[in-house]
Design an enzyme around this catalytic site. Structure first.
Site, PDB file in Angstrom:
ATOM      1  N   GLU A  22      45.367  19.710  16.669  1.00  0.00           N
ATOM      2  CA  GLU A  22      45.945  19.494  15.094  1.00  0.00           C
ATOM      3  C   GLU A  22      47.140  20.322  15.102  1.00  0.00           C
ATOM      4  O   GLU A  22      47.114  21.509  15.371  1.00  0.00           O
ATOM      5  CB  GLU A  22      44.968  20.031  14.267  1.00  0.00           C
ATOM      6  CG  GLU A  22      45.329  19.505  13.041  1.00  0.00           C
ATOM      7  CD  GLU A  22      44.398  20.093  11.785  1.00  0.00           C
ATOM      8  OE1 GLU A  22      43.222  19.508  11.626  1.00  0.00           O
ATOM      9  OE2 GLU A  22      44.678  21.367  11.273  1.00  0.00           O
ATOM     10  N   PHE A  24      50.457  20.463  11.769  1.00  0.00           N
ATOM     11  CA  PHE A  24      50.738  20.196  10.384  1.00  0.00           C
ATOM     12  C   PHE A  24      52.273  20.104  10.510  1.00  0.00           C
ATOM     13  O   PHE A  24      53.058  20.680  11.541  1.00  0.00           O
ATOM     14  CB  PHE A  24      50.332  21.238   9.492  1.00  0.00           C
ATOM     15  CG  PHE A  24      50.770  22.684   9.780  1.00  0.00           C
ATOM     16  CD1 PHE A  24      52.015  23.174   9.370  1.00  0.00           C
ATOM     17  CD2 PHE A  24      49.783  23.644  10.364  1.00  0.00           C
ATOM     18  CE1 PHE A  24      52.264  24.337   9.418  1.00  0.00           C
ATOM     19  CE2 PHE A  24      50.248  24.759  10.452  1.00  0.00           C
ATOM     20  CZ  PHE A  24      51.363  25.264   9.803  1.00  0.00           C
ATOM     21  N   THR A  54      48.256  16.346  10.118  1.00  0.00           N
ATOM     22  CA  THR A  54      47.721  16.855   8.755  1.00  0.00           C
ATOM     23  C   THR A  54      48.478  16.009   7.558  1.00  0.00           C
ATOM     24  O   THR A  54      49.673  15.826   7.715  1.00  0.00           O
ATOM     25  CB  THR A  54      47.552  18.225   8.474  1.00  0.00           C
ATOM     26  OG1 THR A  54      49.118  18.791   8.283  1.00  0.00           O
ATOM     27  CG2 THR A  54      46.824  18.952   9.534  1.00  0.00           C
ATOM     28  N   TRP A  55      47.863  15.860   6.538  1.00  0.00           N
ATOM     29  CA  TRP A  55      48.559  15.004   5.369  1.00  0.00           C
ATOM     30  C   TRP A  55      48.249  16.064   4.222  1.00  0.00           C
ATOM     31  O   TRP A  55      47.191  16.373   3.902  1.00  0.00           O
ATOM     32  CB  TRP A  55      47.698  13.780   5.370  1.00  0.00           C
ATOM     33  CG  TRP A  55      48.076  12.902   4.206  1.00  0.00           C
ATOM     34  CD1 TRP A  55      47.699  12.961   2.877  1.00  0.00           C
ATOM     35  CD2 TRP A  55      49.046  11.847   4.231  1.00  0.00           C
ATOM     36  NE1 TRP A  55      48.163  11.886   1.915  1.00  0.00           N
ATOM     37  CE2 TRP A  55      49.171  11.225   3.013  1.00  0.00           C
ATOM     38  CE3 TRP A  55      50.060  11.301   5.032  1.00  0.00           C
ATOM     39  CZ2 TRP A  55      50.034  10.199   2.419  1.00  0.00           C
ATOM     40  CZ3 TRP A  55      50.856  10.287   5.110  1.00  0.00           C
ATOM     41  CH2 TRP A  55      50.771   9.651   3.557  1.00  0.00           C
ATOM     42  N   HIS A  83      45.709  12.089   9.657  1.00  0.00           N
ATOM     43  CA  HIS A  83      45.194  12.455   8.529  1.00  0.00           C
ATOM     44  C   HIS A  83      45.279  11.602   7.385  1.00  0.00           C
ATOM     45  O   HIS A  83      46.593  11.515   7.102  1.00  0.00           O
ATOM     46  CB  HIS A  83      44.989  13.844   8.305  1.00  0.00           C
ATOM     47  CG  HIS A  83      44.435  14.920   9.289  1.00  0.00           C
ATOM     48  ND1 HIS A  83      43.863  15.974   9.083  1.00  0.00           N
ATOM     49  CD2 HIS A  83      44.615  14.804  10.675  1.00  0.00           C
ATOM     50  CE1 HIS A  83      43.480  16.575  10.128  1.00  0.00           C
ATOM     51  NE2 HIS A  83      43.876  15.851  11.201  1.00  0.00           N
ATOM     52  N   GLY A 114      40.375  14.888   0.158  1.00  0.00           N
ATOM     53  CA  GLY A 114      41.362  15.633  -0.733  1.00  0.00           C
ATOM     54  C   GLY A 114      40.735  16.283  -1.578  1.00  0.00           C
ATOM     55  O   GLY A 114      39.548  16.639  -1.658  1.00  0.00           O
ATOM     56  N   TYR A 162      30.649  19.166   8.156  1.00  0.00           N
ATOM     57  CA  TYR A 162      30.558  20.572   7.721  1.00  0.00           C
ATOM     58  C   TYR A 162      29.239  21.161   8.392  1.00  0.00           C
ATOM     59  O   TYR A 162      28.129  21.149   7.608  1.00  0.00           O
ATOM     60  CB  TYR A 162      30.623  20.694   6.320  1.00  0.00           C
ATOM     61  CG  TYR A 162      31.836  20.040   5.720  1.00  0.00           C
ATOM     62  CD1 TYR A 162      33.034  20.835   5.553  1.00  0.00           C
ATOM     63  CD2 TYR A 162      31.946  18.863   5.259  1.00  0.00           C
ATOM     64  CE1 TYR A 162      34.190  20.448   5.102  1.00  0.00           C
ATOM     65  CE2 TYR A 162      33.159  18.460   4.661  1.00  0.00           C
ATOM     66  CZ  TYR A 162      34.375  19.078   4.658  1.00  0.00           C
ATOM     67  OH  TYR A 162      35.277  18.365   4.193  1.00  0.00           O
TER      68      TYR A 162
END
Length: 650
Positions: A22, A24, A54-55, A83, A114, A162
């Site tokens: 990932e 960003f 990422t967003w 994302h 979000g 999660y």
């Protein structure tokens, strides 16, 4: 060419493992440019199955996220997963992002909610309710259904899970994975193709979570890829901060291992590599419904993750028929081999590492050239530089090229170095209070006067308040040494948000001021950053300009910017260590200040938004935001560092 994540997973041989990374979008232009070089190295050396971009919350990083996704997908030929969040932003932005992703050839979306929908607070001035994304999207499942309705099977859709339960913002104490599973069932039924987990360190929690999903009565999880999310341990402080923000537990046996070395950043990284590698090996041994994958939250850093994927044998060894050449879709990194050496690739396991050679004098006659090197050649690899093995060694920080590639390896708080891809927030999520609305109200109440605001800052300095909007943690032991000076400034109505004391040659293992490897010495110029009322700013600026020891940067919510020098570069933290170049992890300059200036005023707005728009508190915060100047003052004399406080109180 397969571009869907699930197609690539299904094409792997039985028993194979894979990983993804990932990234960003960096906050600064230099950071963005340097991330491209880092991505080129990592794509060649590590060969991830795919990468994710990422967003930011509310679409705050939309333009930069799409730009980074384009670099990954088109320029580097990496299978890319974008994302996408769907709340608290313009409704059209969801459609624009999906359409742009399709144009770029991106076939994978990680569908996320979000922040909790708050239409009244986030609707832009003049924006009609019809343009509000919250009208159609309340949960991630709404986005999954929408993508399927609009695009059919064009996109491969991932959803989040999660292992330790999602911390609900209204009731953070009710964190239980069993509470989330019904929602995950519905997201999967709505069209999710793979599941990616939040970061965790309790591997037994993941074991239990995965087993629960695989055996769930709905049957929807029997074969779906469940990819565990892992965060390489970059530093002790970043670890504690991220686990606090994500509500991920740190098992005692892991914390004990890290506590034993927390005074040595280099050892923390080494122990961290072992911890994550052990977690991976544990998970690899468990029964799996398909190829076993791992997702790494890289934080835009490469050294730790490079060591982990090599140690765990996760790097794909793709070999073609012609002389064992490496089949690599992306471009070569921009490194030229020494003159006279042809560019040629070799299987990374076939002696591609440089051989040890005896160093001989320039004037000596060589009798065994294969085993000898002249003084001028010492340290230069014998063989082509651009092999994957050498690129991997660079990503792991070996040699002079490795030091250059991993120069930002000790991220040291927000300031860091604006040229680093990792500069700024640790997650790329954008301006946020890092706490839920109920938690924010509990922490900061309903201030209606400037004295109330001063009271909040004072309680934070005194240790009675664990967070303020600009810092989700209490004061560090280092900052506590200047608490008296900070309280005096706050008593003037000058609210401090960042600071550090002077340090002159303290051992790097000092429990309060130390950082980096052991056997070193660290130094700091004192600085303080504070919000100053506009009525006080001009008089303060005249005094700042007149003092030879002071460098300053200042700005307001309107974007006005003032500085003692626009092009000044100010290392305020540095260290000298045995056998290493001087390391300067914290640098304050115009580009880094401007980046933070924008974010700091966005946080005023985020704080304002948790209150009804016409309330006295919302009006107060809006007025303060428009009035104050953010000022950063750096004192050049780190030997007599107390002068900064005498000057500011004068």
């Amino acid at each position: 060419m397969m571009e869907k994540v699930t197609d690539k997973i299904n094409a792997l041989p039985e028993g194979a493992s894979y990983f993804s990374l990932e990234f960003f979008p960096p906050k600064t232009s230099p950071g963005f440019a340097n991330l491209q070089g880092r991505l080129e190295r990592m794509s060649q050396a590590l060969r991830p199955l795919f990468v994710t971009v990422t967003w930011g919350a509310g679409g705050s990083t939309a333009t930069k996220s799409l730009e980074l996704a384009e670099i990954c997908q088109r320029q580097l030929g990496l299978t890319t997963c974008l994302h996408l969040t769907c709340t608290n932003m313009s409704r059209s932005l969801v459609d624009e992002a999906l359409e742009q992703a399709k144009v770029l050839g991106i076939r994978n979306i990680l569908a996320l909610r979000g922040d909790a929908p708050r239409s009244e607070e986030y609707r832009e001035h003049g924006q009609s309710p019809e343009e509000d994304s919250n009208k159609d999207f309340t949960w991630a499942i709404d986005l999954v259904k929408y993508i399927r309705k609009q695009y059919g099977d064009y996109f491969c859709i991932g959803v989040a899970a999660y292992p330790e339960g999602h911390s609900d913002e209204s009731h953070p104490e009710h964190q239980d994975p069993s509470f989330d599973i019904p929602y995950l069932v519905e997201k999967t039924k709505a069209g999710a193709d793979f599941i990616m987990t939040q970061l965790f360190f309790d591997v037994t929690a993941f074991d239990k979570f995965e087993e629960t999903l695989r055996n769930h009565e709905s049957g929807v999880f029997k074969t779906i890829p469940i990819i565990p999310g892992l965060m390489p341990i970059q530093s002790y402080n970043i670890l504690r901060r991220t686990t606090n923000l994500s509500h991920a537990s740190l098992p005692a046996h892991i914390l004990n291992r890290l506590d034993a070395v927390k005074g040595d950043d280099e050892l923390v990284k080494q122990v961290g590599v072992k911890i994550i590698s052990e977690m991976i090996e544990h998970i690899k041994k468990r029964p799996s419904a398909g190829p076993r994958g791992f997702h790494f939250y890289s934080l835009n850093l490469e050294k730790a993750v490079s060591h982990i994927v090599e140690e765990c044998s996760l790097i794909q060894q793709t070999v073609t028929a012609d002389e064992g050449a490496i089949d690599f879709d992306g471009p070569d990194i921009l490194l030229s081999p020494p003159d006279g050496l042809a560019r040629r690739r070799r299987l990374s396991s076939m002696n591609s590492s440089p051989h040890n050679r005896v160093i001989i004098s320039q004037h000596s006659k060589s009798s065994h050239a294969s085993f000898e090197a002249s003084e001028s050649e010492a340290g230069i690899p014998r063989g082509p530089i651009n092999t994957r093995a050498n690129t991997l060694a660079i990503s792991e920080g070996e040699g002079s090229l490795g030091r250059e590639a991993t120069w930002d390896d000790f991220p040291n708080g927000r300031w860091g170095d604006a040229r680093s891809p990792a500069f700024g927030e640790i997650d790329g999520y954008g301006p946020t209070l890092h706490v839920s609305t109920p938690q924010a109200l509990k922490l900061w109440g309903h201030p209606v006067s400037k004295d109330d605001i001063s009271h909040i800052f004072r309680k934070h300095i005194e240790g009675e308040l664990e967070a303020i909007p600009w810092s989700e943690q209490g004061l560090s032991p280092e900052t506590s040494t200047i608490a008296e000076e900070l309280l005096a400034l706050n008593a003037k109505g000058w609210w401090t948000v960042a600071s550090q004391p002077a340090v002159n040659g303290v051992p790097s293992n000092d429990p309060i001021f130390g950082w980096g490897p052991k056997n070193g010495f660290v130094f700091q110029k004192p600085f303080v950053e504070l919000f100053v009322p506009s009525a006080d700013w001009k008089a303060l600026q005249l005094r700042l300009d007149a003092h030879e020891q002071i460098t300053y940067f200042a700005g307001n919510a309107s974007g006005d910017f003032e500085a003692s020098s626009d092009d000044g570069v100010n290392p305020v933290t540095w260290g000298t260590f045995s056998g290493k170049e001087i390391i300067t992890p914290t640098i304050i300059e115009a580009v880094s200040f401007k980046s933070w200036q924008e974010e700091a005023y966005s946080i005023w707005r985020e704080w304002q938004r948790i209150y009804p728009s016409k309330s006295a508190t919302a009006r107060l915060l809006g007025e303060i935001r428009e009035d104050v100047w953010l000022v950063n003052v750096i004192w050049g004399d780190f030997v007599e560092g107390k002068g900064i406080w005498d000057f500011l109180m004068g």
